[in-house]
Structures are given as structure tokens and as C-alpha cells.
Write a protein that holds these residues in place. Structure first.
Motif, mmCIF file in Angstrom:
data_model
loop_
_atom_site.group_PDB
_atom_site.id
_atom_site.type_symbol
_atom_site.label_atom_id
_atom_site.label_comp_id
_atom_site.label_asym_id
_atom_site.label_seq_id
_atom_site.Cartn_x
_atom_site.Cartn_y
_atom_site.Cartn_z
ATOM 1 N N SER A 575 0.826 -1.208 0.000
ATOM 2 C CA SER A 575 0.000 0.000 0.000
ATOM 3 C C SER A 575 0.862 1.260 0.000
ATOM 4 O O SER A 575 0.583 2.213 -0.729
ATOM 5 N N LYS A 576 1.914 1.230 0.799
ATOM 6 C CA LYS A 576 2.789 2.408 0.865
ATOM 7 C C LYS A 576 3.442 2.685 -0.488
ATOM 8 O O LYS A 576 3.566 3.834 -0.903
ATOM 9 N N HIS A 579 0.964 4.213 -2.706
ATOM 10 C CA HIS A 579 0.648 5.545 -2.194
ATOM 11 C C HIS A 579 1.698 6.563 -2.672
ATOM 12 O O HIS A 579 1.355 7.631 -3.194
ATOM 13 N N SER A 582 1.297 7.303 -6.270
ATOM 14 C CA SER A 582 0.181 8.204 -6.543
ATOM 15 C C SER A 582 0.582 9.656 -6.295
ATOM 16 O O SER A 582 0.308 10.546 -7.113
ATOM 17 N N THR A 648 -7.050 9.112 -3.256
ATOM 18 C CA THR A 648 -5.875 8.902 -2.395
ATOM 19 C C THR A 648 -6.110 9.505 -1.014
ATOM 20 O O THR A 648 -5.776 8.893 0.006
ATOM 21 N N GLU A 652 -6.297 7.653 2.765
ATOM 22 C CA GLU A 652 -5.458 8.163 3.862
ATOM 23 C C GLU A 652 -6.315 8.362 5.108
ATOM 24 O O GLU A 652 -5.888 8.108 6.224
ATOM 25 N N THR A 661 -7.132 -2.193 2.775
ATOM 26 C CA THR A 661 -6.387 -1.053 2.248
ATOM 27 C C THR A 661 -5.604 -1.453 0.998
ATOM 28 O O THR A 661 -5.633 -0.765 -0.021
ATOM 29 N N TYR A 665 -5.916 -0.010 -2.838
ATOM 30 C CA TYR A 665 -4.827 0.522 -3.666
ATOM 31 C C TYR A 665 -4.765 -0.203 -5.005
ATOM 32 O O TYR A 665 -4.520 0.399 -6.043
ATOM 33 N N ILE A 669 -6.740 2.882 -6.756
ATOM 34 C CA ILE A 669 -5.638 3.820 -7.029
ATOM 35 C C ILE A 669 -4.850 3.423 -8.286
ATOM 36 O O ILE A 669 -4.596 4.256 -9.152
#
Ligand code: ADP
Ligand code: MG
Length: 705
Positions: A575-576, A579, A582, A648, A652, A661, A665, A669
Motif C-alpha cells: 500500500s505504501k 501511495h 500516486s 488517495t 489516507e 487497504t 490501492y 488507485i
């Protein structure tokens, strides 16, 4: 001209490594023996022995220019970690001693509260510790003595990749030895896993790299209109090395050799600017350490040559990504490769046992094999017609397939040249690696005397797939043993073949010799009941399934808590990663790309109005059409970037549960990013390069000389 110096390679090789030869030469005999015993049997090292080793190691390291030492470990980030301490110990009289104690060699306490632990380490005991792994040699690099270590919490839970790897190697050795003794190979007392990992990578010009925020922050390009020439001509594969690239590879080899990394082969890969390095295989634990070093040194040497080395699995869209083939086999302490078809009926039986055990292991734990290579980066490769699909299958080649078929059916095997033999009684033919028989599309292929797992991504630590493979094979061997342990010696051969026959019957669905890239295979695989775990969020729950927990706890490779923590870390990491991608994408579009779009539009508009000012009777067709096109693309880009931004921010704020999560993503995302990229790439294709504030695909991929 680069300075040419004559170097003796045997002299240079391993010159920065505290290896067995150095130890034998420099340690007192009894101490050397004690260390050797520790390395071989994993026994505890007494403090006085450690003190002597440390003193000798320090002297040696100082001769090699070291002023510092570091415990070197592999936390769950998948990278390596180090914290340097100098040897100096100041005296009251203003002088200084160079000190390094046995305690400092054996144990370290990095302030490690910021390494991912997936909730294993409560903060009050945040100080995990590192423990010397004498089975992987220490070395000097950049003025520091590096000591390979395992990294654990005070509760003894593994916080790294080395600890479970060592545990899995031990489990496999124990199970293999039991089976070997039972089938009559009684001399063996230890079995090692051997690994050779071929490493693919891209090189691009450093200045260009520094101008791409996406490469800097994410390791991959998030945009880029395709270059007029991609890899369709296949002219790069095994092509002549460009002179500067060749200098780089030369330098890289020498740096690796000094560190005792057996870099062996180098060549160009399929994609432009893509290359590969393959080492000679070593014990899995050392091979994993050496692969980590290889990746580090590749980047460092690249920098010196004004290149950037890209290890991401998919740095460029529309161009092959990079993988890491994990070649795997088993070798006894007598030097016998257990996946080498032998010269006697016993060796044959041995070969068949380990072959079938591996086939069964990969079938039964196919989901875990998939989990072991799941990363956000690698998800872009698997199943994209350039790398194996997300479905696991095994390729054994025609000849071995024939042998296995005869085994399963209890019939005679008819080999090449129509030689007939009955499995078990006669000596099998040497199964050669037939070049016409090679199948690059298979995720897991038997290649003569080893298996090659082709799914790992280029940046992955090969610890992960080997932990799973070793443990799964240990389980199958343990199952074989439980079925033959009471069989008397004179019936063992028949019994073993019957056991193997049943296992093969149960697991033969995993065998597939055809083209793994086709849609037909994906359909067929589904019919066979094989898993098709397309993305990390699809795959990861399998890591904590009951079946997985049972497997890993049985052999003490992972506790349930360790599995839970890894599950959490892998999902979070996924996920990070997306993120950050993005955010990087939003920044590049808003701050950089749209600037280019607006400037170009402004210039065209000015040209059109100038033409009119001059009173020319011109239609300004090009300018008008281009302005309209860019305007419409600009509007669409704005909408899509707003959506990406909103989605996004939403996660968060409301993200709950690692799996949900990660799924978000993946589903939302990545999809938003894909949509945005489409428009940006189309627009980039219309705008002249000088308006684009970063290098294009064409520039990056064809910049090497
Ligand atoms: P290719 O796969 O390109 O045909 P090779 O057969 O030479 O090339 O080997 C590829 C990799 O497999 C090398 O890194 C090599 O060291 C490794 N390898 C060869 N034998 C073994 C083995 N017994 N165990 C593990 N790795 C091996
Ligand atoms: Mg290969």
C-alpha cells in the motif's frame, strides 16, 4: 582512456573477504577448528574463542583499510541495513587504541525501533539484536568491516530474512538426511541448499535519471509515451556490448570478485539498455547475501560510470521488466548434487525421490510460492507476456516427462534411440539440458541438474522464495520418510517407487511443458484447479492460512506470530509503495507536465495570433486543431488527477485493515493512475520534447554508448 592495470584475478578474488583461507592462515589451530565446527554445526561459540577471532579479524580488516565495523543485516524492508562503529577507543593520555571485542563480533544492538516488525516488537523492548552468522564470511567494503548477522527481537522472533532462511535450510537438511539414510546413502550427514540467482537490470544515463522524479522516488517511470523503437526487433538480446557499458560490466565484475562474489556471466537482455549478470551458485545463505551485495555494488559502480542502475521490476511500460531467476538445488556434504540423475540405480532412486518431492512441494504449496514473489513492482510483470504468468506450473522437458510418465504408469521407459528400461532397475539416461527443450515461459523449470524459479522480481531478496521452497520440500521429504521408515532394506526400492508413483499421481497437474504465456494455458490451468493469484492482495492471505501456519510451525521456520507480522508488513509495504507512486504522479503532472502542455499551447496560440496580426489570410488549421486537442486532453487530465487525488485522500483518512487497504490501492488507485497515464502519454506524444521537463523514453532507452 581508462587506465589499464594488470591484475591477477586469483590474487584479487576474495581479497576483501575474511574467508576460510584467511582464517586458516591467521587463527590459532584450535580456534580455527572451533569456528569451523560452529560454521558446520551451528553450535555456540565460546566467548574466549570469539575474542580471539575478533582480534584477528580486526587486524586483518585494518590491513585492508578498515576503520569501522558494522553488523550487516536484512530487515523486512528487503534491503540491507548497517550501522557503523569505529574501532577507536581513546586513552586518557590523548592517544587511541583500535579495539574490537568478541562480544562486539557476536552480538550487536542497533537502535532498531524503526524497522518494520509488524507488531512483533512492543516499543518497550524495541531494541532487537543482531547475531553473527559465521556461515557467511565477513568482508571489508569502503573502509568498513561488514559482519553478516541475523536480526531478532529480544523474544527471539525473527525480524529479518536470514533467520528463517537458515531455519529452512536446517529443516530441509534434516529431512533429506533421514530419507537418504533410509534409502541406503548412509554417509551423508548434512545437505545444503544451493542457489544461483541471475540478476537482470537496466542502465540509463545518470543525468536523465536525476531529472525523472518518478525514477528517483519510485524506481519506475509513471509516464512515458512509447519510443518509436521498442524491443520488437529483438536486436539487443545477446548483442554486442557497447564500449562504455562493457567498461561498466568489467568494473562491476572486479568489484564483486574482490568481495568474493562469483560473478560469472554477463550479457545484454531483450529490452534496450537491459542487461544480466549471473553468478556461480553457492550455499543459499551465502548466495542470498551475495545477491544483496551484487545489487548494491551494481548501483554504486553505475554511479561512478555516470549511469543509474535500475533494479525495479518494471521501470518502463511496454518494455520487458526485470526478473531474477532463482536456480536451486541440493548438495550433500559429500558433494553430491541430489538433483543430478545418477550413474547407478541407487543414485537414480535418489534423484527420483528429490525430483518428485520438489514437484509435490511446488504443487501443494503453489500459493506460497506465488506469495514469495509478490511485491507491488513484480505484480506489473507476472502474466504480462514477458514473464511467467501468475499461475505456477513446472516444466521438466520431454525426456524427463517420459520418465515420470513411465513411473506414474508403472511402464517401461523408452528413451532416445529407443533404449528401453524399467524405472528402478536400470540406470536412467543422463537427462541433459537439451537446448531445443528450453522453455522460457515456465515459472519453474527443471534444467538438467537444478530447478530454476523464474518468477522472482529483480529487486526481491531471494531469501523469500528459498525459505518457502526449502520448507515445502522438507515437508514432502518428511511425508516420504513417514511412508518408508518401517520398510525393510530389501523392499525399500519397490516401496519408494510405489510412494513416488502415488505422489506423482496426486501432483501431476502441476506439470506443464507448453507455452505458459497463452490464454489457453490459463484456461487449462483453471480446469486443473491451479491457483491464479493475480496480485499481491489476492495472494497474501495464503501466507496466514491454516495450511501455511501448519507447514511453517511444524519445521520451526516461522511461528504463527512471525507469519502474522510478515503478512502485515508485506501488505503495508504494498500500500505504501502505491501511495508514494500516486503522490509522485500527482506532483509530476501538476508541477511539471502541465507546465509543458500550457507552454506549448501558449506558443502555438501566439504563433496563430501573430500570423493574423500580420494580416495574412491564413486558416491556422494546425494551430487550431492542436490547441483544441491539447485543451481537451488538458481538461481530461485535470479531471483524472482530481479523481486520483480524491481517492488517495480518502484512503489516507478512512483506511482500515491492511488487506482492505491493499485491495483498495490495487482496485482503485492503480486504476486511477492507469487512466491518468493514458492521457498524459497521448499528450506527451503530441508535444515537442523541449517542452517536456524530463527525458522521454526514447532518450532514456537509447542513451547508452
Ligand atoms: P542458463 O540457465 O542461462 O542456462 P546455467 O545453466 O549456466 O545458465 O546456470 C544458470 C545459473 O544456475 C547460474 O547462476 C549457475 O551458477 C546456477 N546453477 C548451476 N548449477 C546449480 C546448482 N546445482 N544449484 C544451484 N544453482 C546452480
Ligand atoms: Mg537461466
Amino acid at each position: 582512456m581508462a587506465e589499464t592495470k594488470t591484475i591477477s584475478i586469483p590474487e584479487e578474488y576474495g581479497s576483501m573477504v575474511f574467508n576460510d583461507t584467511v582464517m586458516r592462515d591467521r587463527l590459532p589451530k584450535d580456534i580455527y577448528k572451533a569456528v569451523h565446527k560452529t560454521i558446520k554445526n551451528g553450535t555456540h561459540l565460546e566467548l574466549d574463542v570469539a575474542n580471539t577471532v575478533a582480534a584477528v579479524m580486526k587486524e586483518w580488516a585494518i590491513e585492508k583499510g578498515a576503520t569501522h565495523f558494522t553488523h550487516w543485516f536484512q530487515p523486512m524492508t528487503g534491503l540491507t541495513a548497517e550501522k557503523h562503529d569505529s574501532f577507536i577507543s581513546p586513552n586518557p593520555d590523548g592517544t587511541v587504541l583500535m579495539e574490537f571485542s568478541g562480544k562486539e563480533l557476536v552480538k550487536g544492538e542497533p537502535d532498531a525501533s524503526s524497522f518494520p516488525s509488524g507488531g512483533l516488537r512492543a516499543t518497550f523492548e524495541a531494541r532487537g539484536y543482531t547475531a553473527w552468522d559465521p556461515s557467511s564470511p565477513a568482508f571489508v567494503k569502503d573502509g568498513t568491516l561488514y559482519i553478516p548477522t541475523a536480526f531478532c527481537s529480544y523474544g527471539g522472533e525473527a525480524l529479518d530474512k536470514k533467520t528463517p532462511l537458515l531455519r529452512s535450510m536446517e529443516a530441509l537438511s534434516q529431512e533429506a538426511v533421514k530419507v537418504l539414510h533410509k534409502i541406503g546413502n548412509e554417509e551423508v550427514s548434512h545437505v545444503d541448499t544451493t542457489v544461483g540467482s541471475e540478476q537482470e537490470y537496466f542502465l540509463i544515463d545518470k543525468d536523465m535519471y536525476l531529472k525523472r522524479k518518478d525514477l528517483l522516488m519510485c524506481g519506475r517511470t509513471l509516464f512515458g509515451a512509447p519510443a518509436p523503437k521498442g524491443q520488437e526487433m529483438e536486436d539487443h538480446y545477446f548483442g554486442v556490448l557497447k564500449p562504455k557499458v562493457s567498461e561498466y560490466m568489467h568494473d562491476l565484475d572486479h568489484e564483486l570478485w574482490k568481495l568474493g562474489v562469483p560473478a560469472k556471466t554477463k550479457h545484454n537482455e531483450v529490452a534496450p539498455s537491459q542487461h544480466e549478470l549471473a553468478p556461480v551458485f553457492e550455499t543459499a545463505n551465502v548466495a542470498v547475501d551475495h545477491n544483496q551485495l551484487t545489487m548494491e555494488v551494481m548501483k554504486k559502480v553505475a554511479d561512478k560510470h555516470n549511469y543509474a542502475c535500475l533494479l525495479h521490476e518494471k521501470p518502463f511500460e511496454g518494455i520487458n521488466g526485470s526478473g531474477k531467476h532463482n536456480n536451486w538445488s541440493l548438495v550433500t556434504d559429500k558433494g553430491e548434487n541430489l538433483l543430478d540423475p545418477g550413474k547407478t540405480p541407487l543414485e537414480n532412486m535418489q534423484f527420483m525421490v528429490f525430483l518428485v518431492a520438489t514437484i509435490a512441494a511446488v504443487d501443494k504449496y503453489q500459493d506460497l510460492m506465488r506469495v514469495s514473489v509478490a511485491t507491488a513492482g513484480n505484480d506489473h510483470r507476472l502474466g504480462a507476456n514477458e514473464a511467467p504468468p501468475a499461475v505456477i506450473s513446472i516444466f521438466v522437458g520431454d525426456e524427463l516427462a517420459g520418465v515420470l510418465k513411465s513411473l506414474a504408469e508403472g511402464t517401461e521407459f523408452v528413451g532416445k534411440g529407443k533404449t528401453k528400461m524399467s524405472i528402478g532397475a536400470d540406470v536412467l539416461p543422463h537427462i541433459t539440458k537439451d537446448t531445443t527443450d528450453r522453455n522460457r515461459t515456465s515459472p519453474f523449470a527443471f534444467t538438467g541438474n537444478k530447478f530454476e524459479f523464474r518468477m522472482p522480481g529483480s529487486s526481491l531478496s531471494v531469501a523469500d522464495p528459498n525459505i518457502i521452497l526449502n520448507t515445502a520440500v522438507a515437508e514432502e521429504l518428511s511425508e516420504i520418510y513417514s511412508k518408508i521408515e518401517d520398510t525393510p532394506a530389501d523392499e525399500i526400492q519397490e516401496k519408494v517407487y510405489n510412494v513416488l508413483k502415488d505422489m506423482l499421481e496426486e501432483h501431476k497437474r502441476i506439470l506443464f511443458n507448453g507455452n505458459g504465456y497463452t490464454d489457453e494455458w490459463i484456461e487449462e490451468a483453471e480446469k486443473r484447479g491451479l491457483d491464479n493469484l493475480k496480485s499481491l492482495p489476492d495472494a497474501m492471505p495464503r501466507l496466514v492460512s491454516d495450511k501455511s501456519v501448519e507447514l511453517f510451525t511444524k519445521f520451526g521456520v516461522f511461528t504463527k506470530e512471525e507469519l502474522d507480522s510478515r503478512y502485515e508488513i508485506f501488505l503495508e509495504n504494498y500500500s505504501k509503495t502505491i501511495h508514494i507512486e500516486s503522490l509522485a504522479m500527482q506532483e509530476m503532472v501538476r508541477k511539471d507536465f502541465t507546465q509543458g502542455l500550457v507552454n506549448y499551447s501558449k506558443d502555438i496560440a501566439e504563433t496563430a495570433s501573430k500570423k493574423k496580426e500580420l494580416g495574412l489570410s491564413v486558416a491556422c488549421k494546425y494551430e487550431t486543431a492542436m490547441l483544441e486537442k491539447l485543451d481537451s486532453l488538458g481538461g481530461s487530465i485535470l479531471e483524472k488527477i482530481d479523481k486520483l487525488h480524491k481517492d488517495t485522500v480518502k484512503i489516507e483518512q478512512d483506511g482500515e485493515g491492511e488487506l482492505e487497504t491493499a485491495r483498495y490501492y490495487h482496485d482503485v488507485i492503480l486504476e486511477d493512475m492507469e487512466e491518468l497515464r493514458k492521457d498524459v502519454d497521448v499528450a506527451e506524444g503530441l508535444i515537442p520534447d523541449e517542452y517536456i521537463p524530463y527525458p522521454t523514453y526514447g532518450e532514456m532507452l537509447y542513451s547508452l554508448r
